[in-house]
Motif scaffolding. Structure first.
Motif, PDB file in Angstrom:
ATOM      1  N   ILE A  21     -18.358 -12.841 -34.597  1.00 26.18           N
ATOM      2  CA  ILE A  21     -19.258 -13.302 -33.541  1.00 26.18           C
ATOM      3  C   ILE A  21     -20.228 -12.398 -32.879  1.00 26.18           C
ATOM      4  O   ILE A  21     -21.383 -12.673 -32.651  1.00 26.18           O
ATOM      5  CB  ILE A  21     -18.258 -14.147 -32.518  1.00 26.18           C
ATOM      6  N   SER A  24     -23.020 -12.238 -34.894  1.00 26.17           N
ATOM      7  CA  SER A  24     -24.027 -13.195 -35.020  1.00 26.17           C
ATOM      8  C   SER A  24     -24.747 -13.111 -33.829  1.00 26.17           C
ATOM      9  O   SER A  24     -25.912 -13.545 -33.778  1.00 26.17           O
ATOM     10  CB  SER A  24     -23.216 -14.536 -34.992  1.00 26.17           C
ATOM     11  N   LEU A  25     -24.135 -12.787 -32.686  1.00 26.93           N
ATOM     12  CA  LEU A  25     -24.738 -12.656 -31.268  1.00 26.93           C
ATOM     13  C   LEU A  25     -25.782 -11.824 -31.450  1.00 26.93           C
ATOM     14  O   LEU A  25     -27.073 -12.029 -31.019  1.00 26.93           O
ATOM     15  CB  LEU A  25     -23.867 -12.444 -30.358  1.00 26.93           C
ATOM     16  N   LEU A  28     -28.845 -13.198 -33.381  1.00 26.76           N
ATOM     17  CA  LEU A  28     -29.597 -14.305 -32.719  1.00 26.76           C
ATOM     18  C   LEU A  28     -30.317 -13.535 -31.396  1.00 26.76           C
ATOM     19  O   LEU A  28     -30.951 -14.289 -30.670  1.00 26.76           O
ATOM     20  CB  LEU A  28     -28.440 -15.145 -32.024  1.00 26.76           C
ATOM     21  N   PHE A  30     -28.910 -11.682 -29.019  1.00 28.65           N
ATOM     22  CA  PHE A  30     -28.012 -11.404 -27.571  1.00 28.65           C
ATOM     23  C   PHE A  30     -27.906  -9.899 -27.692  1.00 28.65           C
ATOM     24  O   PHE A  30     -26.818  -9.735 -28.084  1.00 28.65           O
ATOM     25  CB  PHE A  30     -27.113 -12.490 -27.425  1.00 28.65           C
ATOM     26  N   ASP A  31     -28.405  -9.164 -27.153  1.00 30.13           N
ATOM     27  CA  ASP A  31     -28.023  -7.875 -27.071  1.00 30.13           C
ATOM     28  C   ASP A  31     -27.099  -7.044 -26.047  1.00 30.13           C
ATOM     29  O   ASP A  31     -26.395  -6.043 -26.109  1.00 30.13           O
ATOM     30  CB  ASP A  31     -29.461  -6.758 -26.773  1.00 30.13           C
ATOM     31  N   GLY A  32     -26.784  -7.933 -24.852  1.00 36.02           N
ATOM     32  CA  GLY A  32     -26.086  -7.531 -24.035  1.00 36.02           C
ATOM     33  C   GLY A  32     -24.553  -7.838 -23.991  1.00 36.02           C
ATOM     34  O   GLY A  32     -23.956  -7.751 -23.033  1.00 36.02           O
ATOM     35  N   VAL A  33     -24.123  -8.126 -25.270  1.00 34.33           N
ATOM     36  CA  VAL A  33     -22.651  -8.315 -25.225  1.00 34.33           C
ATOM     37  C   VAL A  33     -22.094  -7.318 -26.111  1.00 34.33           C
ATOM     38  O   VAL A  33     -22.061  -6.953 -27.167  1.00 34.33           O
ATOM     39  CB  VAL A  33     -22.566  -9.600 -26.515  1.00 34.33           C
ATOM     40  N   ALA A  34     -21.112  -6.739 -25.193  1.00 32.74           N
ATOM     41  CA  ALA A  34     -20.532  -5.277 -25.844  1.00 32.74           C
ATOM     42  C   ALA A  34     -19.078  -5.805 -26.624  1.00 32.74           C
ATOM     43  O   ALA A  34     -18.890  -5.061 -27.665  1.00 32.74           O
ATOM     44  CB  ALA A  34     -19.783  -4.496 -24.636  1.00 32.74           C
ATOM     45  N   SER A  35     -18.233  -6.800 -26.451  1.00 33.68           N
ATOM     46  CA  SER A  35     -17.427  -7.143 -27.248  1.00 33.68           C
ATOM     47  C   SER A  35     -16.977  -8.718 -27.131  1.00 33.68           C
ATOM     48  O   SER A  35     -17.248  -9.337 -26.075  1.00 33.68           O
ATOM     49  CB  SER A  35     -16.178  -5.882 -27.002  1.00 33.68           C
ATOM     50  N   VAL A  36     -16.526  -9.071 -28.356  1.00 32.43           N
ATOM     51  CA  VAL A  36     -15.851 -10.439 -28.178  1.00 32.43           C
ATOM     52  C   VAL A  36     -14.711 -10.447 -28.815  1.00 32.43           C
ATOM     53  O   VAL A  36     -14.258 -10.005 -29.874  1.00 32.43           O
ATOM     54  CB  VAL A  36     -16.874 -11.436 -28.929  1.00 32.43           C
ATOM     55  N   ARG A  37     -13.404 -11.234 -28.153  1.00 32.91           N
ATOM     56  CA  ARG A  37     -12.281 -11.349 -28.990  1.00 32.91           C
ATOM     57  C   ARG A  37     -12.027 -12.802 -28.674  1.00 32.91           C
ATOM     58  O   ARG A  37     -12.035 -13.267 -27.597  1.00 32.91           O
ATOM     59  CB  ARG A  37     -11.216 -10.610 -27.703  1.00 32.91           C
ATOM     60  N   GLN A  38     -11.502 -13.270 -29.873  1.00 35.17           N
ATOM     61  CA  GLN A  38     -11.193 -14.686 -29.918  1.00 35.17           C
ATOM     62  C   GLN A  38      -9.869 -15.207 -29.756  1.00 35.17           C
ATOM     63  O   GLN A  38      -8.911 -14.438 -30.251  1.00 35.17           O
ATOM     64  CB  GLN A  38     -11.853 -15.399 -31.418  1.00 35.17           C
ATOM     65  N   GLY A  39      -9.287 -16.048 -28.961  1.00 32.65           N
ATOM     66  CA  GLY A  39      -8.168 -16.719 -28.860  1.00 32.65           C
ATOM     67  C   GLY A  39      -8.041 -18.061 -29.096  1.00 32.65           C
ATOM     68  O   GLY A  39      -8.849 -18.807 -29.308  1.00 32.65           O
TER      69      GLY A  39
ATOM     70  N   VAL B  41     -10.827 -20.062 -27.068  1.00 34.36           N
ATOM     71  CA  VAL B  41     -11.281 -19.025 -25.958  1.00 34.36           C
ATOM     72  C   VAL B  41     -11.799 -17.887 -26.590  1.00 34.36           C
ATOM     73  O   VAL B  41     -11.264 -17.370 -27.519  1.00 34.36           O
ATOM     74  CB  VAL B  41      -9.988 -18.961 -25.277  1.00 34.36           C
ATOM     75  N   PHE B  42     -12.993 -17.503 -25.695  1.00 38.34           N
ATOM     76  CA  PHE B  42     -13.604 -16.236 -25.996  1.00 38.34           C
ATOM     77  C   PHE B  42     -13.687 -15.257 -24.967  1.00 38.34           C
ATOM     78  O   PHE B  42     -14.047 -15.717 -23.927  1.00 38.34           O
ATOM     79  CB  PHE B  42     -14.889 -16.698 -26.634  1.00 38.34           C
ATOM     80  N   ASP B  43     -13.065 -14.041 -25.197  1.00 39.54           N
ATOM     81  CA  ASP B  43     -13.108 -13.003 -23.963  1.00 39.54           C
ATOM     82  C   ASP B  43     -14.150 -12.112 -24.507  1.00 39.54           C
ATOM     83  O   ASP B  43     -14.363 -11.337 -25.296  1.00 39.54           O
ATOM     84  CB  ASP B  43     -11.916 -12.411 -23.915  1.00 39.54           C
ATOM     85  N   LEU B  44     -15.331 -12.097 -23.618  1.00 40.97           N
ATOM     86  CA  LEU B  44     -16.465 -11.318 -23.695  1.00 40.97           C
ATOM     87  C   LEU B  44     -16.616 -10.296 -22.839  1.00 40.97           C
ATOM     88  O   LEU B  44     -16.188 -10.547 -21.544  1.00 40.97           O
ATOM     89  CB  LEU B  44     -17.995 -12.222 -23.843  1.00 40.97           C
ATOM     90  N   VAL B  45     -17.177  -9.397 -23.192  1.00 40.16           N
ATOM     91  CA  VAL B  45     -17.399  -8.167 -22.417  1.00 40.16           C
ATOM     92  C   VAL B  45     -18.926  -7.951 -22.491  1.00 40.16           C
ATOM     93  O   VAL B  45     -19.452  -7.731 -23.277  1.00 40.16           O
ATOM     94  CB  VAL B  45     -17.038  -6.691 -22.576  1.00 40.16           C
ATOM     95  N   LEU B  46     -19.677  -8.075 -21.278  1.00 45.30           N
ATOM     96  CA  LEU B  46     -21.115  -8.128 -21.165  1.00 45.30           C
ATOM     97  C   LEU B  46     -21.633  -6.778 -20.544  1.00 45.30           C
ATOM     98  O   LEU B  46     -21.128  -6.357 -19.330  1.00 45.30           O
ATOM     99  CB  LEU B  46     -21.592  -9.358 -20.351  1.00 45.30           C
ATOM    100  N   GLU B  47     -22.884  -6.371 -20.924  1.00 42.94           N
ATOM    101  CA  GLU B  47     -23.286  -5.036 -20.399  1.00 42.94           C
ATOM    102  C   GLU B  47     -24.206  -5.726 -19.090  1.00 42.94           C
ATOM    103  O   GLU B  47     -24.294  -6.896 -19.030  1.00 42.94           O
ATOM    104  CB  GLU B  47     -24.333  -4.326 -21.256  1.00 42.94           C
ATOM    105  N   GLN B  57     -26.949 -16.386 -19.312  1.00 42.10           N
ATOM    106  CA  GLN B  57     -26.640 -15.782 -20.971  1.00 42.10           C
ATOM    107  C   GLN B  57     -25.664 -16.439 -21.601  1.00 42.10           C
ATOM    108  O   GLN B  57     -25.664 -17.019 -22.803  1.00 42.10           O
ATOM    109  CB  GLN B  57     -26.791 -14.225 -21.151  1.00 42.10           C
ATOM    110  N   LEU B  65     -23.950 -20.910 -30.292  1.00 41.76           N
ATOM    111  CA  LEU B  65     -23.082 -20.461 -31.323  1.00 41.76           C
ATOM    112  C   LEU B  65     -21.660 -20.892 -30.871  1.00 41.76           C
ATOM    113  O   LEU B  65     -21.169 -21.261 -32.035  1.00 41.76           O
ATOM    114  CB  LEU B  65     -23.145 -18.906 -31.157  1.00 41.76           C
TER     115      LEU B  65
END
Lengths: 80, 80
Positions: A21, A24-25, A28, A30-39, B41-47, B57, B65
């Motif tokens: 993800i 993919s971001l 697309l 979306f540069d400001g996303v540092a990390s994604v974890r799915q649950g 569920v998605f846990d995101l870290v944003l700058e 955003q 997505l």
């Protein structure tokens, strides 16, 4: 009674879905996303109205079926 | 900034995973569960630190997505 169970990977456990993800971001734009974890999330409807016994049953359901407690954490929330 | 996105199936959309879990719970002897619906569920870290722009955003990320808005609902929650 309604409840929501949320199951997430423990810190340090590799999450290839989350990494896909992230990729993919970036593609697309979306540069400001540092990390994604799915649950996973489970919305359950329980018979009965006793919150105490519902919580104890839900913990047991998580331990036995919904979560792999070696690599996953779970949280239980009564939503009504 | 941390955020949690929850994606759930809309009411009326068939949920075979949820139904499989209901069946497994009955097999395991958990009789008090009337229904189960599974979501993601998605846990995101944003700058960045601006909540307003983070929310905007995240909504855009969900639309493009994380969620299929034909059959899924999403909710965005800033967790810190």
């Amino acid at each position: 009674m309604k409840a929501r169970v949320t199951v997430t990977l423990k810190a340090g456990v590799l999450d290839p879905q989350g990494q896909a993800i992230e990729g993919s971001l970036r593609s697309l734009g979306f540069d400001g996303v540092a990390s994604v974890r799915q649950g996973k999330v489970f919305d359950l409807v329980l018979e009965g109205t006793d919150e105490e016994s519902a919580r104890s049953q839900l913990n047991s359901i998580c331990e036995k079926l919904l979560a792999n407690t070696v690599i996953e954490n779970y949280s239980v929330e009564i939503t009504n």
